[in-house]
Design an enzyme around this catalytic site. Structure first.
Site, PDB file in Angstrom:
ATOM      1  N   LYS A  99     -11.803  -2.436   8.113  1.00 52.16           N
ATOM      2  CA  LYS A  99     -10.992  -3.166   9.059  1.00 52.16           C
ATOM      3  C   LYS A  99     -11.459  -3.037  10.324  1.00 52.16           C
ATOM      4  O   LYS A  99     -11.911  -4.126  11.136  1.00 52.16           O
ATOM      5  CB  LYS A  99      -9.582  -2.840   9.054  1.00 52.16           C
ATOM      6  CG  LYS A  99      -8.904  -2.471   7.709  1.00 52.16           C
ATOM      7  CD  LYS A  99      -8.561  -3.662   6.905  1.00 52.16           C
ATOM      8  CE  LYS A  99      -7.796  -3.753   5.727  1.00 52.16           C
ATOM      9  NZ  LYS A  99      -7.438  -4.685   4.806  1.00 52.16           N
ATOM     10  N   TRP A 145       0.778  -1.062  -0.019  1.00 47.40           N
ATOM     11  CA  TRP A 145      -0.093  -0.025  -0.004  1.00 47.40           C
ATOM     12  C   TRP A 145       0.805   1.055   0.095  1.00 47.40           C
ATOM     13  O   TRP A 145       0.642   2.334  -0.718  1.00 47.40           O
ATOM     14  CB  TRP A 145      -0.906  -0.019   1.282  1.00 47.40           C
ATOM     15  CG  TRP A 145      -1.775  -1.197   1.002  1.00 47.40           C
ATOM     16  CD1 TRP A 145      -1.811  -2.398   1.939  1.00 47.40           C
ATOM     17  CD2 TRP A 145      -2.837  -1.758   0.109  1.00 47.40           C
ATOM     18  NE1 TRP A 145      -2.701  -3.138   1.560  1.00 47.40           N
ATOM     19  CE2 TRP A 145      -3.273  -2.623   0.450  1.00 47.40           C
ATOM     20  CE3 TRP A 145      -3.320  -0.921  -1.054  1.00 47.40           C
ATOM     21  CZ2 TRP A 145      -4.386  -3.248  -0.695  1.00 47.40           C
ATOM     22  CZ3 TRP A 145      -4.168  -1.497  -1.770  1.00 47.40           C
ATOM     23  CH2 TRP A 145      -4.779  -2.650  -1.390  1.00 47.40           C
ATOM     24  N   ASP A 187      -1.245   6.446   6.780  1.00 47.65           N
ATOM     25  CA  ASP A 187      -2.275   5.499   6.480  1.00 47.65           C
ATOM     26  C   ASP A 187      -2.404   4.444   7.657  1.00 47.65           C
ATOM     27  O   ASP A 187      -1.563   3.544   7.619  1.00 47.65           O
ATOM     28  CB  ASP A 187      -1.900   4.821   5.102  1.00 47.65           C
ATOM     29  CG  ASP A 187      -3.003   3.866   4.588  1.00 47.65           C
ATOM     30  OD1 ASP A 187      -3.777   3.566   5.567  1.00 47.65           O
ATOM     31  OD2 ASP A 187      -2.566   3.194   3.530  1.00 47.65           O
TER      32      ASP A 187
END
Length: 354
Positions: free
Chosen positions: A191, A100, A167
């Site tokens: 999540k 990511w 992030d």
């Protein structure tokens, strides 16, 4: 049979949240209307949005510190570009710790100079780089706190005088840290917070408005803040379910309360990985994630047997990502300790059979 849901995302949510969210689909607040068919400008939904934003700031310990919470669309992937649009003037530094962060770097490079201050790509991202320098003339520094694919997690963050962006898609609200060290933090809801469809962005207002470029309205944090996170029609169900999850978290003692549970789950999981000769961990021990435990069989001939045992025990979604292989146990906030115990029991039983 009870299912033990170890999905890496979209992931498990508290049962009480799912029940209340599902009821809202048929009739929200005894209005005779579904939550997903009322106006996002109605008082009912404006109250939901305001409460969700306030809870996020409260739980992160950022009240009165100049931060605003936004619930936006486009996933965390949209933030890869949005962060750069709002903060990047000349150059920025990125810590590359996985898939990511690699994608975040790629998107930001479309606008200007992006430098990797450090990377663990040389070891397939199985560790977190340390001891790197962050030049003081960078516009900002970006990092990814937890890496779902590789099972690594930043246990501390560098000290820097420039704005820091993080992030936190896979470990936000999971551990007590000083969230005020970040100027922007963002996280996809799917999540630890809610269903897929919205992304929490927490912004320190005083870092905005300093770039010379024209920012498209939909990409401008200032416009979203001014509009109360409703510049365009928000993802109402995802925001509502996130609000319910944040209420649930507050009821469990907030982040400090859930951190204690998460530590127990991770300790149990990694103890089995380390003590059972049939398994080996993927991530470096000092960088192991409390959210995503990645591990492999030491004897691949046992894979079929192990997979069958997992299925029989009702254990779901523990296959590792294709770039790592093996297995991954995602232990987000809503996963009960009993589910980790069930997985560990299967791993121990495999050892007795081998």
């Amino acid at each position: 049979m009870k299912k033990h849901n170890f999905s890496a995302g979209p992931s498990i949510l508290p049962q009480e949240v799912l029940l209340k969210a599902s009821e809202s689909i048929m009739d929200y607040n005894n209005s005779g209307l579904s939550l997903i068919e009322i106006s996002h400008r109605s008082k009912d939904f404006v109250d939901i949005m305001e409460k969700a934003r306030a809870l996020a700031i409260e739980l992160l310990g950022l009240e009165g510190k100049g931060y605003k919470a936004l619930f936006l669309q486009g996933g965390a992937s949209n933030q890869f570009l949005m962060v750069a649009m709002n903060l990047l003037e000349k150059r920025a530094g990125y810590l590359n710790t996985g898939a990511w962060s690699t994608k975040a770097i790629k998107e930001a490079k479309m606008l200007d100079d992006i430098y990797e201050v450090a990377s663990s790509a040389n070891a397939n991202f199985n560790y977190i780089p340390k001891g790197f320098d962050i030049p003081s003339d960078y516009d900002y520094f970006h990092c990814t706190s937890n890496n779902t694919i590789f099972g690594t997690q930043m246990k501390s963050f560098p000290k820097t005088d420039i704005p820091m962006v993080c992030d936190m898609s896979s470990d936000i609200f999971s551990r007590t840290i000083d969230y005020s060290q970040f100027d922007i933090l963002y996280a996809g809801a799917q999540k630890n917070m809610g269903p897929a469809g919205t992304t929490l962005v927490v912004v320190k207002e005083d870092i905005l408005g300093k770039v010379s470029r024209k920012i498209p309205s939909i990409m401008d944090y200032k416009k979203h803040i001014a509009a109360g996170s409703m510049f365009n029609t928000p993802p109402v169900f995802a925001v509502y379910t996130s609000m319910l999850t944040l209420e649930w978290l507050k009821g469990k003692g907030g982040i400090a309360g859930i951190e204690e549970e998460n530590e127990k789950k991770a300790s149990l999981m990694y103890s089995e990985i380390d003590l059972n000769p049939l398994f080996t961990g993927f991530a470096a021990k000092e960088d192991r994630s409390n959210m995503n435990a990645t591990f492999n069989l030491t004897n691949e001939n046992l894979k079929e047997t192990f997979d069958t045992m997992l299925k029989e025990a009702g254990i779901s979604a523990v296959n590792g990502h294709r770039s790592v292989g093996g297995y991954r146990a995602s232990m987000y906030n809503a996963l009960p300790l009993d589910s980790v115990k069930a997985l560990v029991e299967v791993m121990s039983e495999l050892e007795s059979k081998a």
